[in-house]
Design a protein around this motif. Sequence first.
Motif, short mmCIF file in Angstrom:
data_model
loop_
_atom_site.label_atom_id
_atom_site.label_comp_id
_atom_site.label_asym_id
_atom_site.label_seq_id
_atom_site.Cartn_x
_atom_site.Cartn_y
_atom_site.Cartn_z
N ASN A 23 -12.27 -28.13 -21.64
CA ASN A 23 -12.83 -29.47 -21.73
C ASN A 23 -14.35 -29.46 -21.66
N PHE B 7 -13.91 -37.06 -19.01
CA PHE B 7 -14.34 -37.46 -20.36
C PHE B 7 -15.58 -38.35 -20.35
N GLY C 192 -14.62 -33.88 -28.92
CA GLY C 192 -14.06 -35.10 -28.37
C GLY C 192 -12.68 -34.93 -27.78
N CYS D 5 -9.46 -32.26 -25.36
CA CYS D 5 -8.65 -32.62 -24.20
C CYS D 5 -7.20 -32.19 -24.40
N VAL E 30 -15.29 -30.50 -25.34
CA VAL E 30 -15.27 -31.97 -25.47
C VAL E 30 -16.57 -32.51 -26.05
N PRO E 31 -17.75 -32.02 -25.62
CA PRO E 31 -18.98 -32.57 -26.19
C PRO E 31 -19.04 -32.49 -27.72
N MET F 284 -17.65 -43.76 -25.19
CA MET F 284 -16.77 -42.90 -24.39
C MET F 284 -15.46 -43.59 -24.03
N TYR G 251 -18.49 -36.40 -22.40
CA TYR G 251 -18.55 -36.81 -23.81
C TYR G 251 -19.94 -37.38 -24.09
N LYS G 252 -20.53 -36.99 -25.20
CA LYS G 252 -21.93 -37.32 -25.47
C LYS G 252 -22.11 -38.69 -26.12
N GLN H 38 -13.20 -43.93 -27.20
CA GLN H 38 -12.56 -42.67 -27.55
C GLN H 38 -11.47 -42.30 -26.55
#
Length: 481
Positions: free
Chosen positions: A378, A239, A386, A390, A382-383, A248, A243-244, A251
Amino acid sequence: MGKLTTIFKDTAIYGLSSIIGRFLNYLLVPLYTAQFSAASGAYGIITNIYAYVALAMVLLTFGMETTYFRFTNKTHTDSETVYGTTLITVGSISLLFAILVLLLLSPISQLMGYGDHPDYVGVMAVTIAIDAFLCIPFAHLRQQRKALKFAALKLLNIMVSILLNLIYFYFMDGKDVGYVFYINLACTVMLAVCLITEYTGFRWRLDTKLLRTMLSYSWPILVLGIAGILNQTADKMLFPYIYKGSDMHAQLGIYGACSKIAMIMAMITQAFRFAYEPIVFAGVKDKDQREMYTKAMKYFIIFTLLAFLIVVGYIDLLKYIVRNPDYWVGLKVVPIVMAAEIMMGIYFNLSFWYKIIDKTIWGAIFSGIGCAVLLAVNIIFVPKYGFMACAWGGFAGYGVAMIASYFVGQKYYPLNYPLKDIALYVWLTIMAFTVMVIVRGSQSLLVSLSVNTLFILLFVVVIIRRDLPMGKLPVIGKFFK
């Protein structure tokens, strides 16, 4: 029914200790979430590091717990030699791991994103090494059916951990997240002392020929274990990298905290595994265990579905486990994570066919496929989505592994599972869950809880009427006839 009764009895002991232990451990969730805001990212750090811990534990034990059970119950092996060989092997690997991490602490900490706090990584490396070694004495307790001692030590560990956490974070109003890891180390050292009788009083002997045979059995289990634990932890490790957003750890903390509510499924699965695994391998010498396997599967599914409905039905009360409302935005992951845990438990039950026939390579294949699905979900989603990605990644990964194991298993070790009965309970769960979601979104809390309670009770009535012989019990039995 004798074997099944033994499973239920041991599961009750393991399960009670696991449930009490997890409940006590839950006290840390409100403590941490009250002490650290979601925005601070502190709980995200805890979630991230413990994901690495879980993976390291699998690597260091490399399937030797299951291998120990298998070889202890083989007629041509000496159980003391098997135990000694396992202890020496796991202990040596664990010691080497701790030394290497401490020698390379700076670059490893930088790679993990904790260059400013290498002590987090170093402390947990030592803790993991000790914990991995202690897995074998704990497996020995299970093999010897010393469920009470096993449970007592596990509970002692958790209670001391809670006490130390309360002293630092509540009474001393501590703010340093690193103390979470120092406390863990202290409790692990305490356990090592308490277990001293399990690795003393016999001659330690490393049988290299036996070890080679054991490793040939365990390496597919290692691959299986790696893939399996990645299914549980890869999202939490990846993550921060995929994650962008700049938040991070915040979250990840939200996801980790709310996922804790869903961990009742992990409790049930773990308790079942602790009781079931030694009995299955002991039963290899019996002529026919297949009926016991299918009944165990059926009851496992029934009671995990009941647990699912209870958690979903009372989520508006259980959410207070996570004390800070900042985290509640993540509650929507709870049903998804719980469903994934149910499929993981089913997959674990299905896994015994290839362990029994010594074809553990299949486990590595199934878990590898499931892990690949999880990683793909993922990395792709995920990007954009979020932590919700997951949760769905775990669902998809376990679902694929479970289905693949079932169909291949029916070819190599066919079992007559009561699929119609299982399908009925799954259908009832889906219907009840759908109503609960609709009512929760449109009615008051009191109405929602009342409706949810009614559906849970109806589910229990179906279980009693169809699959529990309550009518045969004295006095109360007349109410179920």
